[in-house]
Structure formats: structure tokens, C-alpha cells
Design an enzyme around this catalytic site. Sequence first.
Site, PDB file in Angstrom:
ATOM      1  N   SER A  36     -47.745 -40.299 -15.096  1.00 27.07           N
ATOM      2  CA  SER A  36     -48.385 -40.437 -16.405  1.00 27.07           C
ATOM      3  C   SER A  36     -49.066 -39.131 -16.779  1.00 27.07           C
ATOM      4  O   SER A  36     -49.163 -38.779 -17.958  1.00 27.07           O
ATOM      5  CB  SER A  36     -49.415 -41.564 -16.377  1.00 27.07           C
ATOM      6  OG  SER A  36     -48.824 -42.750 -15.886  1.00 27.07           O
ATOM      7  N   ARG A  37     -49.554 -38.400 -15.793  1.00 20.19           N
ATOM      8  CA  ARG A  37     -50.284 -37.150 -16.057  1.00 20.19           C
ATOM      9  C   ARG A  37     -49.363 -36.023 -16.535  1.00 20.19           C
ATOM     10  O   ARG A  37     -49.864 -35.014 -17.031  1.00 20.19           O
ATOM     11  CB  ARG A  37     -51.062 -36.706 -14.814  1.00 20.19           C
ATOM     12  CG  ARG A  37     -52.265 -37.592 -14.528  1.00 20.19           C
ATOM     13  CD  ARG A  37     -53.199 -36.994 -13.483  1.00 20.19           C
ATOM     14  NE  ARG A  37     -54.469 -37.705 -13.435  1.00 20.19           N
ATOM     15  CZ  ARG A  37     -54.766 -38.679 -12.563  1.00 20.19           C
ATOM     16  NH1 ARG A  37     -53.877 -39.051 -11.667  1.00 20.19           N
ATOM     17  NH2 ARG A  37     -55.947 -39.273 -12.592  1.00 20.19           N
ATOM     18  N   GLN A  59     -61.996 -45.080  -9.240  1.00 20.14           N
ATOM     19  CA  GLN A  59     -61.205 -44.099  -8.501  1.00 20.14           C
ATOM     20  C   GLN A  59     -61.198 -42.725  -9.145  1.00 20.14           C
ATOM     21  O   GLN A  59     -60.494 -41.829  -8.684  1.00 20.14           O
ATOM     22  CB  GLN A  59     -59.776 -44.612  -8.271  1.00 20.14           C
ATOM     23  CG  GLN A  59     -58.895 -44.665  -9.502  1.00 20.14           C
ATOM     24  CD  GLN A  59     -57.577 -45.351  -9.201  1.00 20.14           C
ATOM     25  OE1 GLN A  59     -57.536 -46.551  -8.942  1.00 20.14           O
ATOM     26  NE2 GLN A  59     -56.482 -44.610  -9.223  1.00 20.14           N
ATOM     27  N   GLN A  71     -52.107 -42.842  -0.796  1.00 21.75           N
ATOM     28  CA  GLN A  71     -52.541 -44.124  -1.347  1.00 21.75           C
ATOM     29  C   GLN A  71     -51.767 -45.281  -0.708  1.00 21.75           C
ATOM     30  O   GLN A  71     -52.348 -46.314  -0.356  1.00 21.75           O
ATOM     31  CB  GLN A  71     -52.323 -44.108  -2.865  1.00 21.75           C
ATOM     32  CG  GLN A  71     -52.411 -45.462  -3.528  1.00 21.75           C
ATOM     33  CD  GLN A  71     -52.341 -45.357  -5.033  1.00 21.75           C
ATOM     34  OE1 GLN A  71     -53.272 -44.885  -5.661  1.00 21.75           O
ATOM     35  NE2 GLN A  71     -51.246 -45.790  -5.631  1.00 21.75           N
ATOM     36  N   GLY A  82     -40.774 -44.584 -13.092  1.00 26.14           N
ATOM     37  CA  GLY A  82     -41.294 -44.794 -11.736  1.00 26.14           C
ATOM     38  C   GLY A  82     -41.918 -46.176 -11.621  1.00 26.14           C
ATOM     39  O   GLY A  82     -41.615 -46.953 -10.696  1.00 26.14           O
ATOM     40  N   HIS A  83     -42.788 -46.510 -12.588  1.00 22.01           N
ATOM     41  CA  HIS A  83     -43.400 -47.846 -12.593  1.00 22.01           C
ATOM     42  C   HIS A  83     -42.325 -48.932 -12.735  1.00 22.01           C
ATOM     43  O   HIS A  83     -42.357 -49.958 -12.060  1.00 22.01           O
ATOM     44  CB  HIS A  83     -44.358 -47.995 -13.776  1.00 22.01           C
ATOM     45  CG  HIS A  83     -45.515 -47.039 -13.793  1.00 22.01           C
ATOM     46  ND1 HIS A  83     -45.650 -46.037 -14.728  1.00 22.01           N
ATOM     47  CD2 HIS A  83     -46.608 -46.933 -12.993  1.00 22.01           C
ATOM     48  CE1 HIS A  83     -46.768 -45.372 -14.517  1.00 22.01           C
ATOM     49  NE2 HIS A  83     -47.373 -45.884 -13.461  1.00 22.01           N
ATOM     50  N   ASP A 102     -47.407 -41.510  -4.515  1.00 22.30           N
ATOM     51  CA  ASP A 102     -48.813 -41.457  -4.098  1.00 22.30           C
ATOM     52  C   ASP A 102     -48.841 -41.859  -2.626  1.00 22.30           C
ATOM     53  O   ASP A 102     -49.239 -42.977  -2.268  1.00 22.30           O
ATOM     54  CB  ASP A 102     -49.639 -42.399  -4.975  1.00 22.30           C
ATOM     55  CG  ASP A 102     -49.544 -42.013  -6.441  1.00 22.30           C
ATOM     56  OD1 ASP A 102     -50.255 -41.095  -6.856  1.00 22.30           O
ATOM     57  OD2 ASP A 102     -48.724 -42.611  -7.166  1.00 22.30           O
ATOM     58  N   MET A 147     -51.858 -48.156 -13.653  1.00 16.91           N
ATOM     59  CA  MET A 147     -52.880 -47.733 -14.620  1.00 16.91           C
ATOM     60  C   MET A 147     -52.262 -47.557 -16.008  1.00 16.91           C
ATOM     61  O   MET A 147     -52.878 -46.973 -16.905  1.00 16.91           O
ATOM     62  CB  MET A 147     -53.546 -46.438 -14.165  1.00 16.91           C
ATOM     63  CG  MET A 147     -54.270 -46.614 -12.825  1.00 16.91           C
ATOM     64  SD  MET A 147     -55.647 -45.495 -12.582  1.00 16.91           S
ATOM     65  CE  MET A 147     -54.818 -43.918 -12.654  1.00 16.91           C
ATOM     66  N   VAL A 177     -39.445 -41.711  -8.203  1.00 15.58           N
ATOM     67  CA  VAL A 177     -38.471 -41.523  -9.285  1.00 15.58           C
ATOM     68  C   VAL A 177     -38.772 -40.188  -9.961  1.00 15.58           C
ATOM     69  O   VAL A 177     -39.934 -39.871 -10.239  1.00 15.58           O
ATOM     70  CB  VAL A 177     -38.539 -42.690 -10.296  1.00 15.58           C
ATOM     71  CG1 VAL A 177     -37.604 -42.448 -11.470  1.00 15.58           C
ATOM     72  CG2 VAL A 177     -38.205 -44.003  -9.602  1.00 15.58           C
TER      73      VAL A 177
HETATM   74  P1  AMP Z   1     -50.334 -45.299 -11.465  1.00 15.72           P
HETATM   75  O1  AMP Z   1     -50.147 -45.967 -12.784  1.00 15.72           O
HETATM   76  O2  AMP Z   1     -50.187 -43.817 -11.519  1.00 15.72           O
HETATM   77  O3  AMP Z   1     -51.581 -45.756 -10.749  1.00 15.72           O
HETATM   78  O4  AMP Z   1     -49.121 -45.786 -10.563  1.00 15.72           O
HETATM   79  C1  AMP Z   1     -48.888 -47.160 -10.342  1.00 15.72           C
HETATM   80  C2  AMP Z   1     -47.849 -47.311  -9.254  1.00 15.72           C
HETATM   81  O5  AMP Z   1     -46.652 -46.651  -9.630  1.00 15.72           O
HETATM   82  C3  AMP Z   1     -48.295 -46.670  -7.933  1.00 15.72           C
HETATM   83  O6  AMP Z   1     -47.854 -47.493  -6.859  1.00 15.72           O
HETATM   84  C4  AMP Z   1     -47.580 -45.351  -7.946  1.00 15.72           C
HETATM   85  O7  AMP Z   1     -47.357 -44.823  -6.659  1.00 15.72           O
HETATM   86  C5  AMP Z   1     -46.271 -45.742  -8.616  1.00 15.72           C
HETATM   87  N1  AMP Z   1     -45.608 -44.555  -9.171  1.00 15.72           N
HETATM   88  C6  AMP Z   1     -46.165 -43.596  -9.956  1.00 15.72           C
HETATM   89  N2  AMP Z   1     -45.275 -42.627 -10.221  1.00 15.72           N
HETATM   90  C7  AMP Z   1     -44.129 -42.967  -9.575  1.00 15.72           C
HETATM   91  C8  AMP Z   1     -42.837 -42.366  -9.438  1.00 15.72           C
HETATM   92  N3  AMP Z   1     -42.540 -41.204 -10.028  1.00 15.72           N
HETATM   93  N4  AMP Z   1     -41.918 -42.990  -8.682  1.00 15.72           N
HETATM   94  C9  AMP Z   1     -42.212 -44.177  -8.069  1.00 15.72           C
HETATM   95  N5  AMP Z   1     -43.404 -44.799  -8.164  1.00 15.72           N
HETATM   96  C10 AMP Z   1     -44.348 -44.204  -8.898  1.00 15.72           C
END
Ligand code: AMP
Length: 284
Positions: free
Chosen positions: A188-189, A63, A155, A38-39, A152, A32, A178
Site C-alpha cells: 500500500s505504501r 503499530q 510480522q 497481494g491482499h 512482512d 490495513m 506478490v
Molecule cells: P497490510 O494491509 O499491509 O497490513 O497487509 C495485510 C496483509 O497482506 C499482511 O499479511 C501482509 O503481509 C499481506 N501483504 C501485503 N503485501 C503483500 C504482498 N505484496 N504479497 C503478499 N501479501 C502481502
Amino acid sequence: MASQVLRTLAEVKAWAADLRRAGHRLALVPTMGFLHEGHLSLMREGRKRADVVATSIFVNPAQFGPKEDLSRYPRDLEGDLSKCASAGVDVVFVPEAGAMYPPGYETYVEVTEVSKGLCGDRRPGHFRGVATIVTQLLSLFRPDVALFGEKDYQQLQVIKALNRDLHLGVEILGMPTVRELDGLAMSSRNAYLSAEERKRALALSIGLGTAQSLYRSGSTEASALIEAVRRELRAADLREDYVELVDAERLTPLSSVQPGQPARLLVAAFCGTTRLIDNQPIGG
Ligand code: AMP
């Protein structure tokens, strides 16, 4: 090199078809946006597992609940595109909401069992929205491998289930969470947190760590492990949404950790108005 930006479904379909014809292996990382390490860890792993990497940046309205943060979800497309380029992403798909949900759109994907409990109960419709957009993205790109974060965790189980049940044939890879140097799970939040809230937010990862140590010193009862997390939340004045010990695959509640049975401890809590989640493996 800058990543190529695709904005329409027609562009994605043509690009993915060319790729398949040329016999390339494709990794997909749906996001998103408002990207962090992490991403980027998913994108870098994608690079190792395939010769072409695509990512999507789409804040998926389906969502978000009516009282959730869709309109104020953080966005930074320019920054995201330069991060994608630095992580070696070849193509970034940035659709308009109207492209994914055009007038007349009527198909939604519901994963009935692993969507139950935890975030599924607290955010009605959330996993239906996630499952629907991920199914769309996997169908459009038809990647060999798609990478998601264990951050997540529910998810990830929902996505594994839909991939299995709808015969999509994608390798779904879950990657470790991460964290910031002090242990806070990247999200992101986290951008919503004030400096003071940012300190209190550490209670989630500290609580999970304390529970992990308790387990290692012989404590296997769910109640004791859960209470260790709750104590940290209370001390930091965070409002618990849930703390649960569950079977690591089916996500059904456990009353204790049995030898050889992979379990997962999950927490969701409000820090001010920001809802944070974290989780950790226990045993197995
Ligand atoms: P999001 O942009 O929050 O929908 O996350 C996109 C992808 O990045 C999803 O598969 C998340 O689980 C993953 N993600 C988000 N935060 C982390 C993190 N801290 N470590 C690893 N993967 C992450």
C-alpha cells in the site's frame, strides 16, 4: 455479490457464533486496507481453504510510531469493498479505532524473541501493536485459518509465535509475496512513491535477486550476499535501514548459509521518505 460489512464487536461476535453453530470453516485475512493483488491473493487462498472468508480493514494506531505515517496512510474503503467482493470475501469488518481500543483498554501482547532485530529494532513498539491487534482479531473471529503475507516476514513469525504461545489453535498460513511485473513487492505504501522513486525502488528486489544468484553460484558468506544488496541500494541512491541474513524461523543473524539450514535475506530501505521492505529465502 457484495460483501457484508460489520462495524461493531457485537456484530462480529454474533456473526462468528452463528457460523460456528452452523459448522462452517472460517478463513480470516487481517489488513490495513488500500487493497492490492497481494491482499487479494490471501483472500483467494482463504476461499480454497475454508467455506467462509472474512477480512478486516483497520489502520491500527498501536503499530505506528509517533513519527510514522498513521494520519496519511492511504485509505479507499469503497474501492476496497468492491475488491473484497470480487475476491469472494463474505464479510468485511471495518471497526472504529475506539472499538478496538476503548477507554480503559490496557492489554498488550509482546512477543519477546522474534520481535528483536530487523524492523523490531527500527520501529520500537511496532510488533507489540501488531501482536495486540492480531490477538484481538483471532480471539473475536476464532477462525480455523488466518492468512498473512511473507512480504512482512518478521510480522509473520511474530504471529506464529503468539498463536503458539497463547494456544489460539489457528492455522497460520504464510503466503508468497506478490510482485509488480518488474519485481517490486506490492505494498500500500508504494502509493507514496513519485514516478522517479518508483524506478529507484526496484533496487530492493534486484539486490535480493542478485544475492540469490550469487548464492546459487556458490557464495554462502553473509557478508557477500549482504554486500550484493547494498551495492544495488547505493546505485539507486536508497538509504539502507538494514540488510541482514537470518535464520528463517528464529530470525537470528547468520554469518553464512549452511547446507539444509533455511535462511532469509531481508532488506529495509528509504526511497525518499518512504520506507520499503522486501525479503527472500536463501538455501534450505
Ligand atoms: P497490510 O494491509 O499491509 O497490513 O497487509 C495485510 C496483509 O497482506 C499482511 O499479511 C501482509 O503481509 C499481506 N501483504 C501485503 N503485501 C503483500 C504482498 N505484496 N504479497 C503478499 N501479501 C502481502
